[in-house]
Design a protein around this motif. Structure first.
Motif, PDB file in Angstrom:
ATOM      1  N   THR A  91      -8.541   8.054   3.064  1.00 23.62           N
ATOM      2  CA  THR A  91      -9.186   6.712   2.901  1.00 23.62           C
ATOM      3  C   THR A  91     -10.542   6.873   3.484  1.00 23.62           C
ATOM      4  OG1 THR A  91      -8.020   5.868   5.072  1.00 23.62           O
ATOM      5  CG2 THR A  91      -6.867   5.532   2.770  1.00 23.62           C
ATOM      6  N   HIS A 110      -4.564   3.613   6.900  1.00 20.13           N
ATOM      7  CA  HIS A 110      -4.641   3.088   5.385  1.00 20.13           C
ATOM      8  C   HIS A 110      -4.220   1.646   5.127  1.00 20.13           C
ATOM      9  CE1 HIS A 110      -0.698   4.727   6.219  1.00 20.13           C
ATOM     10  NE2 HIS A 110      -0.209   3.969   4.960  1.00 20.13           N
ATOM     11  N   PRO A 169       0.065   5.684   0.771  1.00 16.19           N
ATOM     12  CA  PRO A 169      -0.846   6.663   0.562  1.00 16.19           C
ATOM     13  C   PRO A 169      -0.579   7.733  -0.182  1.00 16.19           C
ATOM     14  CG  PRO A 169       0.112   6.846   2.731  1.00 16.19           C
ATOM     15  CD  PRO A 169       0.776   5.487   2.022  1.00 16.19           C
ATOM     16  N   HIS A 187       0.841  -1.356  -0.029  1.00 20.23           N
ATOM     17  CA  HIS A 187       0.101  -0.048  -0.036  1.00 20.23           C
ATOM     18  C   HIS A 187       1.069   1.086   0.043  1.00 20.23           C
ATOM     19  CE1 HIS A 187       0.327  -0.796   4.380  1.00 20.23           C
ATOM     20  NE2 HIS A 187       1.036   0.252   4.396  1.00 20.23           N
ATOM     21  N   GLN A 205      -7.071   1.216   2.480  1.00 22.34           N
ATOM     22  CA  GLN A 205      -6.488   1.518   1.292  1.00 22.34           C
ATOM     23  C   GLN A 205      -6.533  -0.159   0.697  1.00 22.34           C
ATOM     24  OE1 GLN A 205      -2.296   2.354   0.138  1.00 22.34           O
ATOM     25  NE2 GLN A 205      -3.314   3.831  -1.306  1.00 22.34           N
TER      26      GLN A 205
END
Ligand SMILES: O=C(O)CCc1cccc(O)c1O
Ligand SMILES: [Fe+2]
Length: 314
Positions: free
Chosen positions: A79, A115, A12, A10, A119
């Motif tokens: 998110t 997140h 951000p 992931h 996410q």
């Protein structure tokens, strides 16, 4: 009942500090492939292993692992915020069996997630509520960390327990691979930052923005080659993908936490989420990796990987 796996990095910084469009297109195609894989598998339940970045879990009480029977997303970096769609009965069943097998996992009726969870769920199934979920937190930043062998044992115990749920279970791992974003460390942080690491829930909007901007700036500097954070290590990342795909994941037990940091940066501990997910798969027998994506993406401060796997019928 069948099981399947999808593990993914992931970041951000996706959509905030983007690489060339060709890179984005490649990542989008890999996520589209993962979404199709998951839709075809049609999971009844997602068991997601993910870290936290001092947005939901703090040093006031830092467990190595925690299973959530209910969970709230804090909504960092834009998110989705609010409650996850947690299957409480499944969470209790998993926790009971994992504890019975000798792995001391913490348990929460109000887990706070960031997140790392949100996410992944948004990218893979569209939202944090689309599919019933059991969220499992794995501490991947807050020293001291236990040996990585314990993560494998956690994953295997979760995998054995999941087999008794009589559900189609998708194991998700969210994190890694090599990367060293500027996450503060307790030992070296100034006093006011230490306090935020102990008890930093519900930051003001200004505090949250400042934090996020620091990471966005680091991504910009890193891509420009002027950041002081550790480099990505595609060689290490690809070796890890090979080891996970080989099924012989016990060899990871001998990797020390110091070696992870030296080779692949502080946040490389986030690959604990991949190791747990693959270990959970291994509890159902042999597995086969059906797709692998890998690319270094400095703009996102990420050795960026996505993999999918299915159980092999024996
Ligand atoms: O905000 C933070 O503390 C870190 C954000 C972050 C950046 C790059 C890759 C990641 O995996 C990640 O989590
Ligand atoms: Fe992360």
């Amino acid at each position: 009942m069948p099981v399947a796996l999808c593990t993914m990095s992931h970041s951000p910084l996706m959509g905030r500090n983007d690489p060339a469009q060709t890179v984005i297109d490649d990542v989008d195609a890999a996520f589209e492939n993962a979404r199709t894989f998951i839709a075809d598998f049609a999971p009844d339940l997602i068991v997601i292993f993910a870290p936290d970045h001092y947005n939901g879990v703090y040093y006031d009480l830092m467990p190595p692992f925690c299973i959530g029977a209910a969970a709230q997303s804090v909504g960092d970096y834009g998110t989705e915020s609010g409650p996850l769609n947690v299957d409480r009965d499944a969470a209790y069943a998993l926790a009971r069996e994992v504890l019975a097998s000798g792995v001391d996992v913490a348990f929460s009726e109000r887990m706070h997630v960031d997140h790392g969870f949100a996410q992944a769920l948004q990218l893979l199934v569209g939202s944090i509520t689309a599919v019933p979920t059991v969220p499992i937190f794995i501490n991947s930043v807050a020293e001291p960390l236990g040996p990585v062998s314990r993560v494998r044992l956690l994953g295997e115990a979760v995998g054995r327990a999941a087999a008794n749920l009589n559900k189609r279970v998708l194991f998700v791992g969210s994190g890694g691979l090599s990367h060293d974003p500027p996450v503060p460390q307790f030992a070296t942080a100034p006093a006011e930052v230490k306090e935020k690491l102990i008890d930093g829930r519900n930051p003001t909007e200004a505090e949250r923005n400042a934090r996020e901007q620091r990471v966005i700036d680091a991504g910009r500097d890193f891509a420009a080659g002027v950041a002081t954070i550790a480099p990505l290590n595609p060689h290490w990342d690809r070796n890890l993908l090979d080891v996970l795909a080989s099924g012989e994941i016990e060899q990871i037990d001998s990797w020390t936490n110091e070696w992870f940091v030296e080779q692949a940066g502080h946040s490389s501990h986030e690959v604990r989420t991949w190791i747990a997910a693959y270990a959970a798969m291994s509890a159902a027998g042999k597995y086969r990796v059906t797709s692998t994506f890998y690319r270094e993406i400095p703009e996102w401060i990420a050795g960026f990987g996505i993999s999918t796997a299915v159980a092999v019928d024996e």
